[in-house]
Design a protein around this motif. Sequence first.
Motif, mmCIF file in Angstrom:
data_model
loop_
_atom_site.group_PDB
_atom_site.id
_atom_site.type_symbol
_atom_site.label_atom_id
_atom_site.label_comp_id
_atom_site.label_asym_id
_atom_site.label_seq_id
_atom_site.Cartn_x
_atom_site.Cartn_y
_atom_site.Cartn_z
ATOM 1 N N GLU A 190 -6.523 31.877 20.637
ATOM 2 C CA GLU A 190 -5.862 30.693 21.205
ATOM 3 C C GLU A 190 -6.878 29.586 21.500
ATOM 4 O OE1 GLU A 190 -3.115 29.421 25.036
ATOM 5 O OE2 GLU A 190 -3.521 31.533 24.647
ATOM 6 N N GLU A 191 -8.032 29.964 22.052
ATOM 7 C CA GLU A 191 -9.083 28.988 22.332
ATOM 8 C C GLU A 191 -9.608 28.370 21.040
ATOM 9 O OE1 GLU A 191 -11.195 30.554 26.402
ATOM 10 O OE2 GLU A 191 -11.676 31.591 24.531
ATOM 11 N N LEU A 192 -9.784 29.191 20.019
ATOM 12 C CA LEU A 192 -10.240 28.683 18.728
ATOM 13 C C LEU A 192 -9.214 27.737 18.111
ATOM 14 C CD1 LEU A 192 -11.835 31.905 17.212
ATOM 15 C CD2 LEU A 192 -13.014 29.893 18.118
ATOM 16 N N ASP A 193 -7.939 28.081 18.197
ATOM 17 C CA ASP A 193 -6.882 27.215 17.664
ATOM 18 C C ASP A 193 -6.856 25.866 18.384
ATOM 19 O OD1 ASP A 193 -6.153 29.182 15.873
ATOM 20 O OD2 ASP A 193 -4.459 29.906 17.081
ATOM 21 N N ASN A 194 -7.028 25.897 19.704
ATOM 22 C CA ASN A 194 -7.062 24.649 20.473
ATOM 23 C C ASN A 194 -8.261 23.793 20.088
ATOM 24 O OD1 ASN A 194 -4.705 25.078 21.919
ATOM 25 N ND2 ASN A 194 -5.771 26.115 23.590
ATOM 26 N N LEU A 195 -9.415 24.423 19.885
ATOM 27 C CA LEU A 195 -10.611 23.699 19.485
ATOM 28 C C LEU A 195 -10.415 23.049 18.117
ATOM 29 C CD1 LEU A 195 -13.527 22.897 19.994
ATOM 30 C CD2 LEU A 195 -14.216 25.088 19.007
ATOM 31 N N VAL A 196 -9.869 23.787 17.166
ATOM 32 C CA VAL A 196 -9.614 23.238 15.835
ATOM 33 C C VAL A 196 -8.638 22.072 15.922
ATOM 34 C CG1 VAL A 196 -8.580 23.742 13.591
ATOM 35 C CG2 VAL A 196 -10.187 25.350 14.607
ATOM 36 N N ARG A 197 -7.606 22.205 16.726
ATOM 37 C CA ARG A 197 -6.620 21.137 16.895
ATOM 38 C C ARG A 197 -7.275 19.872 17.456
ATOM 39 N NH1 ARG A 197 -3.558 23.753 20.076
ATOM 40 N NH2 ARG A 197 -2.594 24.971 18.442
ATOM 41 N N LEU A 198 -8.132 20.034 18.451
ATOM 42 C CA LEU A 198 -8.832 18.892 19.039
ATOM 43 C C LEU A 198 -9.770 18.219 18.040
ATOM 44 C CD1 LEU A 198 -9.745 20.241 22.591
ATOM 45 C CD2 LEU A 198 -8.174 18.376 22.052
ATOM 46 N N LEU A 199 -10.499 19.031 17.284
ATOM 47 C CA LEU A 199 -11.422 18.467 16.297
ATOM 48 C C LEU A 199 -10.683 17.713 15.202
ATOM 49 C CD1 LEU A 199 -14.000 21.371 15.998
ATOM 50 C CD2 LEU A 199 -14.351 19.140 17.046
#
Length: 109
Positions: free
Chosen positions: A19-28
């Motif tokens: 979930e944290e990785l998905d959020n980071l990718v979304r932000l980037l």
Amino acid sequence: MPRSFGPRRPKSVPAASQEELDNLVRLLKADKAGPENYRERSLKLHGWICAKCGREFDESNLHLLTVHHRDGNHHYNPADGSNWENLCVYCHDDEHSRMQLGDYLQKKT
């Protein structure tokens, strides 16, 4: 002891959850979409003309037309273009040097 000038190895970082990785990718991805496209959007909205001196541009010299952020915040890119104005490189440089001169004269750091 010999010094190494190669890249340093990062210290171990705890693994992030999916979930944290998905959020980071979304932000980037969101960050990449905004700054990359605001110049193209500004050129479509405001045309290929300098807002200050009125110089018109074509394909051969369009690289000399830049986007100035009126409030100085390069991260604030509203879709309506209200924070942008297209300025040639000369007017853009003049705009920023005027702000620096004003800050200097008012003794701001």
